[in-house]
Enzyme design. Structure first.
Site, PDB file in Angstrom:
ATOM      1  N   ASN A   9      -1.589   0.816  -1.122  1.00 54.02           N
ATOM      2  CA  ASN A   9      -1.991   0.650  -2.524  1.00 54.02           C
ATOM      3  C   ASN A   9      -0.735   0.801  -3.382  1.00 54.02           C
ATOM      4  OD1 ASN A   9      -3.061   0.814  -5.087  1.00 54.02           O
ATOM      5  ND2 ASN A   9      -4.038   2.811  -4.778  1.00 54.02           N
ATOM      6  N   LYS A  11      -0.510   0.347  -6.484  1.00 58.49           N
ATOM      7  CA  LYS A  11      -0.871   0.783  -7.845  1.00 58.49           C
ATOM      8  C   LYS A  11      -0.158  -0.094  -8.890  1.00 58.49           C
ATOM      9  CE  LYS A  11      -1.535   5.387  -5.985  1.00 58.49           C
ATOM     10  NZ  LYS A  11      -1.713   6.792  -6.250  1.00 58.49           N
ATOM     11  N   HIS A  93     -11.237   3.964  -6.847  1.00 58.77           N
ATOM     12  CA  HIS A  93     -10.100   4.877  -6.661  1.00 58.77           C
ATOM     13  C   HIS A  93     -10.203   5.986  -7.706  1.00 58.77           C
ATOM     14  CE1 HIS A  93      -6.019   6.428  -6.578  1.00 58.77           C
ATOM     15  NE2 HIS A  93      -5.878   5.834  -5.408  1.00 58.77           N
ATOM     16  N   GLU A  95      -8.110   7.287  -9.526  1.00 65.66           N
ATOM     17  CA  GLU A  95      -7.396   6.996 -10.783  1.00 65.66           C
ATOM     18  C   GLU A  95      -8.236   6.089 -11.683  1.00 65.66           C
ATOM     19  OE1 GLU A  95      -3.710   5.714  -8.992  1.00 65.66           O
ATOM     20  OE2 GLU A  95      -3.322   7.762  -8.358  1.00 65.66           O
ATOM     21  N   GLU A 163     -10.398  10.166  -0.033  1.00 60.14           N
ATOM     22  CA  GLU A 163      -9.148  10.526  -0.705  1.00 60.14           C
ATOM     23  C   GLU A 163      -9.377  11.744  -1.599  1.00 60.14           C
ATOM     24  OE1 GLU A 163      -6.298   6.948  -0.915  1.00 60.14           O
ATOM     25  OE2 GLU A 163      -7.525   6.949  -2.713  1.00 60.14           O
ATOM     26  N   GLY A 169      -0.762  11.726  -4.316  1.00 56.37           N
ATOM     27  CA  GLY A 169       0.526  11.770  -5.008  1.00 56.37           C
ATOM     28  C   GLY A 169       1.084  13.164  -5.210  1.00 56.37           C
ATOM     29  N   SER A 209      -1.254  11.502   0.198  1.00 57.01           N
ATOM     30  CA  SER A 209       0.036  12.023   0.662  1.00 57.01           C
ATOM     31  C   SER A 209       0.278  11.781   2.153  1.00 57.01           C
ATOM     32  CB  SER A 209       0.171  13.512   0.314  1.00 57.01           C
ATOM     33  OG  SER A 209       0.196  13.682  -1.098  1.00 57.01           O
TER      34      SER A 209
END
Ligand code: PEP
Length: 249
Positions: A9, A11, A93, A95, A163, A169, A209
């Protein structure tokens, strides 16, 4: 047998020069035994498709609208992603859920749209740190799964990515026992809803991660069929050893 899947991904990272990384990956893993899915920004899908067209590397979008077309300024439909060369779409996701207020009901509608366009939905689920510390992880994952997945999921139209929000991250990774607990739970929930045969065909990815140094042990964990990788998918020198670890698992 579920085919292992390494998904990257990108992003909101990468302009045309980033395609050099895809060129390197294509040369190294274009005919890998594991499936490889790269989800670049939508602006790079069409040129990326030129690079991957004679290889087994697949391309995906990072989100889509629930409608096929219409007055939705700035949005992109699953049909458009397909037209640009995508065969899959990341949906839900964390985010998107955090930055755009996406609910599981919205993810469910987007998943239906993705299937309707003939694409595979990579549906993301994950708990926050507060939820984990409150002992709510499985309840949160269970309700996200139930509400984000329309009826009709199969091994060919759906991939689930676990996730944990706190692992994305951050360099923090759950223990292997924690990953196994959630992945085993997801398999059981899918089995209850869809029957064992269909549930056993759906790939379960871990994301958060994943790096070259921890990939092998994660891939050896119960019910982990691959990874959804953010930061470490941007450079071929990081993503390539992760793919190699998946191939060797
Ligand atoms: C992600 O955003 O899907 C992700 C897993 O990111 P990272 O690998 O950078 O934690």
């Amino acid at each position: 047998m579920r085919q292992k899947l390494a998904a990257g991904n990108w992003k909101m990272n990468g302009t045309g020069t980033a395609l050099a990384e895809l060129e390197i990956l294509t040369q190294a893993h274009g005919h890998s035994g594991a499936q490889i899915l790269i989800c670049p920004p939508a602006t790079l899908l069409a040129p990326a498709a030129q690079i991957t067209k004679t290889t087994a590397i697949a391309l995906g979008g990072q989100d889509c609208h629930a409608a096929a077309s219409g007055a939705h300024t700035g949005d992109i439909s699953a049909e458009m992603l397909k037209d640009a060369g995508a065969t899959a779409v990341i949906l839900g996701h964390s985010e998107r859920r955090a930055d755009h207020g996406e609910t599981s009901d919205m993810v469910c509608a987007k998943t239906s749209a993705t299937w309707h366009a003939g694409l595979t939905a990579v549906v993301c689920l994950g708990e926050t740190l507060d939820q984990r510390e409150a002992g709510e992880t499985l309840a949160v994952i269970g309700s996200q799964l139930a509400a984000s997945l329309p009826d009709g999921a199969s091994g060919s139209n759906t991939v689930i990515a676990y996730e944990p929000v706190w692992a994305i991250g951050t360099g923090k990774v759950p223990t292997l026992e924690q990953i196994a607990e959630v992945h085993d739970f997801l398999r059981a929930e899918l089995s209850t809803r869809l029957g064992a045969e269909t549930a056993n065909a759906i790939r379960l990815l871990y994301g958060g991660s994943v790096k070259p140094g921890n990939a092998a042990e994660i891939f050896a964990t119960s019910n982990v069929d691959g990874a959804l990788v953010g930061g470490a998918s941007l450079k071929a020198s990081d993503f390539s050893p992760i793919i190699a670890a998946l191939e060797a698992s």
